[in-house]
Design a protein around this motif. Structure first.
Motif, PDB file in Angstrom:
ATOM      1  N   LEU A  43       0.834  -1.194   0.000  1.00 49.71           N
ATOM      2  CA  LEU A  43       0.000   0.000   0.000  1.00 49.71           C
ATOM      3  C   LEU A  43       0.871   1.247   0.000  1.00 49.71           C
ATOM      4  O   LEU A  43       1.900   1.294   0.679  1.00 49.71           O
ATOM      5  CB  LEU A  43      -0.909   0.017   1.231  1.00 49.71           C
ATOM      6  CG  LEU A  43      -1.932  -1.107   1.346  1.00 49.71           C
ATOM      7  CD1 LEU A  43      -2.700  -0.978   2.647  1.00 49.71           C
ATOM      8  CD2 LEU A  43      -2.871  -1.128   0.156  1.00 49.71           C
ATOM      9  N   SER A  44       0.444   2.246  -0.746  1.00 46.56           N
ATOM     10  CA  SER A  44       1.154   3.524  -0.756  1.00 46.56           C
ATOM     11  C   SER A  44       1.056   4.164   0.629  1.00 46.56           C
ATOM     12  O   SER A  44       0.178   3.828   1.433  1.00 46.56           O
ATOM     13  CB  SER A  44       0.541   4.459  -1.799  1.00 46.56           C
ATOM     14  OG  SER A  44      -0.773   4.841  -1.394  1.00 46.56           O
ATOM     15  N   GLU A  45       1.939   5.089   0.894  1.00 49.10           N
ATOM     16  CA  GLU A  45       1.870   5.826   2.153  1.00 49.10           C
ATOM     17  C   GLU A  45       0.503   6.489   2.295  1.00 49.10           C
ATOM     18  O   GLU A  45      -0.097   6.480   3.369  1.00 49.10           O
ATOM     19  CB  GLU A  45       2.974   6.880   2.218  1.00 49.10           C
ATOM     20  CG  GLU A  45       2.887   7.743   3.464  1.00 49.10           C
ATOM     21  CD  GLU A  45       3.861   8.892   3.452  1.00 49.10           C
ATOM     22  OE1 GLU A  45       4.662   8.973   4.399  1.00 49.10           O
ATOM     23  OE2 GLU A  45       3.819   9.709   2.490  1.00 49.10           O
ATOM     24  N   TYR A  46       0.008   7.062   1.211  1.00 43.33           N
ATOM     25  CA  TYR A  46      -1.290   7.724   1.276  1.00 43.33           C
ATOM     26  C   TYR A  46      -2.391   6.743   1.655  1.00 43.33           C
ATOM     27  O   TYR A  46      -3.256   7.066   2.461  1.00 43.33           O
ATOM     28  CB  TYR A  46      -1.643   8.420  -0.042  1.00 43.33           C
ATOM     29  CG  TYR A  46      -2.986   9.098   0.084  1.00 43.33           C
ATOM     30  CD1 TYR A  46      -3.088  10.362   0.644  1.00 43.33           C
ATOM     31  CD2 TYR A  46      -4.164   8.447  -0.268  1.00 43.33           C
ATOM     32  CE1 TYR A  46      -4.321  10.975   0.827  1.00 43.33           C
ATOM     33  CE2 TYR A  46      -5.400   9.043  -0.084  1.00 43.33           C
ATOM     34  CZ  TYR A  46      -5.468  10.303   0.465  1.00 43.33           C
ATOM     35  OH  TYR A  46      -6.689  10.885   0.660  1.00 43.33           O
ATOM     36  N   LEU A  47      -2.382   5.540   1.076  1.00 47.14           N
ATOM     37  CA  LEU A  47      -3.418   4.564   1.419  1.00 47.14           C
ATOM     38  C   LEU A  47      -3.333   4.151   2.882  1.00 47.14           C
ATOM     39  O   LEU A  47      -4.364   4.008   3.547  1.00 47.14           O
ATOM     40  CB  LEU A  47      -3.340   3.336   0.514  1.00 47.14           C
ATOM     41  CG  LEU A  47      -3.867   3.535  -0.902  1.00 47.14           C
ATOM     42  CD1 LEU A  47      -3.623   2.290  -1.744  1.00 47.14           C
ATOM     43  CD2 LEU A  47      -5.339   3.902  -0.899  1.00 47.14           C
ATOM     44  N   ARG A  48      -2.128   3.986   3.410  1.00 47.18           N
ATOM     45  CA  ARG A  48      -1.996   3.653   4.834  1.00 47.18           C
ATOM     46  C   ARG A  48      -2.581   4.784   5.681  1.00 47.18           C
ATOM     47  O   ARG A  48      -3.273   4.538   6.668  1.00 47.18           O
ATOM     48  CB  ARG A  48      -0.531   3.382   5.185  1.00 47.18           C
ATOM     49  CG  ARG A  48      -0.005   2.093   4.545  1.00 47.18           C
ATOM     50  CD  ARG A  48       1.356   1.674   5.069  1.00 47.18           C
ATOM     51  NE  ARG A  48       2.355   2.721   5.094  1.00 47.18           N
ATOM     52  CZ  ARG A  48       3.137   3.074   4.069  1.00 47.18           C
ATOM     53  NH1 ARG A  48       3.009   2.453   2.911  1.00 47.18           N
ATOM     54  NH2 ARG A  48       4.024   4.036   4.207  1.00 47.18           N
ATOM     55  N   PHE A  49      -2.321   6.025   5.280  1.00 49.77           N
ATOM     56  CA  PHE A  49      -2.900   7.190   5.948  1.00 49.77           C
ATOM     57  C   PHE A  49      -4.421   7.169   5.828  1.00 49.77           C
ATOM     58  O   PHE A  49      -5.138   7.303   6.827  1.00 49.77           O
ATOM     59  CB  PHE A  49      -2.314   8.469   5.327  1.00 49.77           C
ATOM     60  CG  PHE A  49      -3.100   9.716   5.585  1.00 49.77           C
ATOM     61  CD1 PHE A  49      -3.140  10.292   6.841  1.00 49.77           C
ATOM     62  CD2 PHE A  49      -3.793  10.338   4.553  1.00 49.77           C
ATOM     63  CE1 PHE A  49      -3.864  11.457   7.081  1.00 49.77           C
ATOM     64  CE2 PHE A  49      -4.510  11.501   4.769  1.00 49.77           C
ATOM     65  CZ  PHE A  49      -4.549  12.061   6.036  1.00 49.77           C
ATOM     66  N   GLU A  50      -4.923   6.974   4.624  1.00 47.60           N
ATOM     67  CA  GLU A  50      -6.370   6.983   4.385  1.00 47.60           C
ATOM     68  C   GLU A  50      -7.070   5.874   5.184  1.00 47.60           C
ATOM     69  O   GLU A  50      -8.140   6.089   5.761  1.00 47.60           O
ATOM     70  CB  GLU A  50      -6.637   6.806   2.888  1.00 47.60           C
ATOM     71  CG  GLU A  50      -8.093   6.929   2.499  1.00 47.60           C
ATOM     72  CD  GLU A  50      -8.288   6.875   1.002  1.00 47.60           C
ATOM     73  OE1 GLU A  50      -8.888   7.816   0.464  1.00 47.60           O
ATOM     74  OE2 GLU A  50      -7.844   5.890   0.370  1.00 47.60           O
ATOM     75  N   PHE A  51      -6.453   4.713   5.237  1.00 48.28           N
ATOM     76  CA  PHE A  51      -7.034   3.604   5.990  1.00 48.28           C
ATOM     77  C   PHE A  51      -7.191   3.979   7.461  1.00 48.28           C
ATOM     78  O   PHE A  51      -8.228   3.712   8.056  1.00 48.28           O
ATOM     79  CB  PHE A  51      -6.155   2.358   5.873  1.00 48.28           C
ATOM     80  CG  PHE A  51      -6.349   1.545   4.628  1.00 48.28           C
ATOM     81  CD1 PHE A  51      -6.863   2.090   3.456  1.00 48.28           C
ATOM     82  CD2 PHE A  51      -5.986   0.221   4.611  1.00 48.28           C
ATOM     83  CE1 PHE A  51      -7.017   1.329   2.309  1.00 48.28           C
ATOM     84  CE2 PHE A  51      -6.141  -0.568   3.470  1.00 48.28           C
ATOM     85  CZ  PHE A  51      -6.658  -0.018   2.325  1.00 48.28           C
TER      86      PHE A  51
END
Length: 171
Positions: A79-87
């Motif tokens: 997962l991209s950093e952004y997706l980890r953040f979004e999750f």
């Protein structure tokens, strides 16, 4: 027709039963999130069980009115950093507040929605196409003037092929 400002907010508020979203990008660059993303990078996390925002309160209100918001996000690992953040910042508290968030992981399989773009669909009748730059910066929102049949089929496939967010993050 392009939707912005009050027209867009009215679309998000005015649906009768369901607002549904397909997300296909590994990141969305939203200027309002920059501070929260920096906090995430610094290791700060929210508690999804106690977190409250205008959005989570709206989700609870909608659920009480018998309406629903739902989305499927197509992802690949890692997962991209952004997706980890979004999750952690959005999906976890939003699910707890009543949004049906699902994940379609296409890491080790063919993407059943290859070529599909981001969109919102309201009441399975009104579609808004979301246009982005390659880096995830939003360009515009466009009211789709055609029949929604293809988007209803995208929704069916996305739901069938995805798993609930909380199940995905337990894996």
């Amino acid at each position: 027709m392009l939707l912005d400002g009050e027209e867009w907010r009215a679309m998000l508020r005015g649906f009768q039963s369901e607002a549904w979203r397909l997300e296909t990008l590994p990141q969305y660059l939203v200027p309002q999130e920059s501070g929260e993303l920096e906090s995430f990078r610094a290791g700060k996390r929210i508690d999804p069980h106690t977190y409250s925002s205008a959005y989570t309160e709206d989700l609870k209100r909608l659920r009480g009115e018998g309406k629903r918001k739902a989305r499927v996000h197509i992802v690949t690992r890692p997962l991209s950093e952004y997706l980890r953040f979004e999750f952690s910042r959005y999906y976890a508290p939003h699910v707890l507040a009543g949004e049906d968030v699902r994940i379609l992981d296409v890491t080790d399989r063919e993407n059943p929605l290859s070529g599909a773009r981001d969109f919102w669909m309201f009441d399975r009748s009104t579609v808004v196409l979301m246009h982005y730059e390659n880096d995830g910066t939003q360009i515009s929102r466009e009211l789709y003037e055609g029949e929604p049949a293809d988007f209803i089929e995208y929704q069916r496939i996305a739901i069938t092929e995805s798993i609930p967010f909380l199940e995905y993050v337990k894996e």
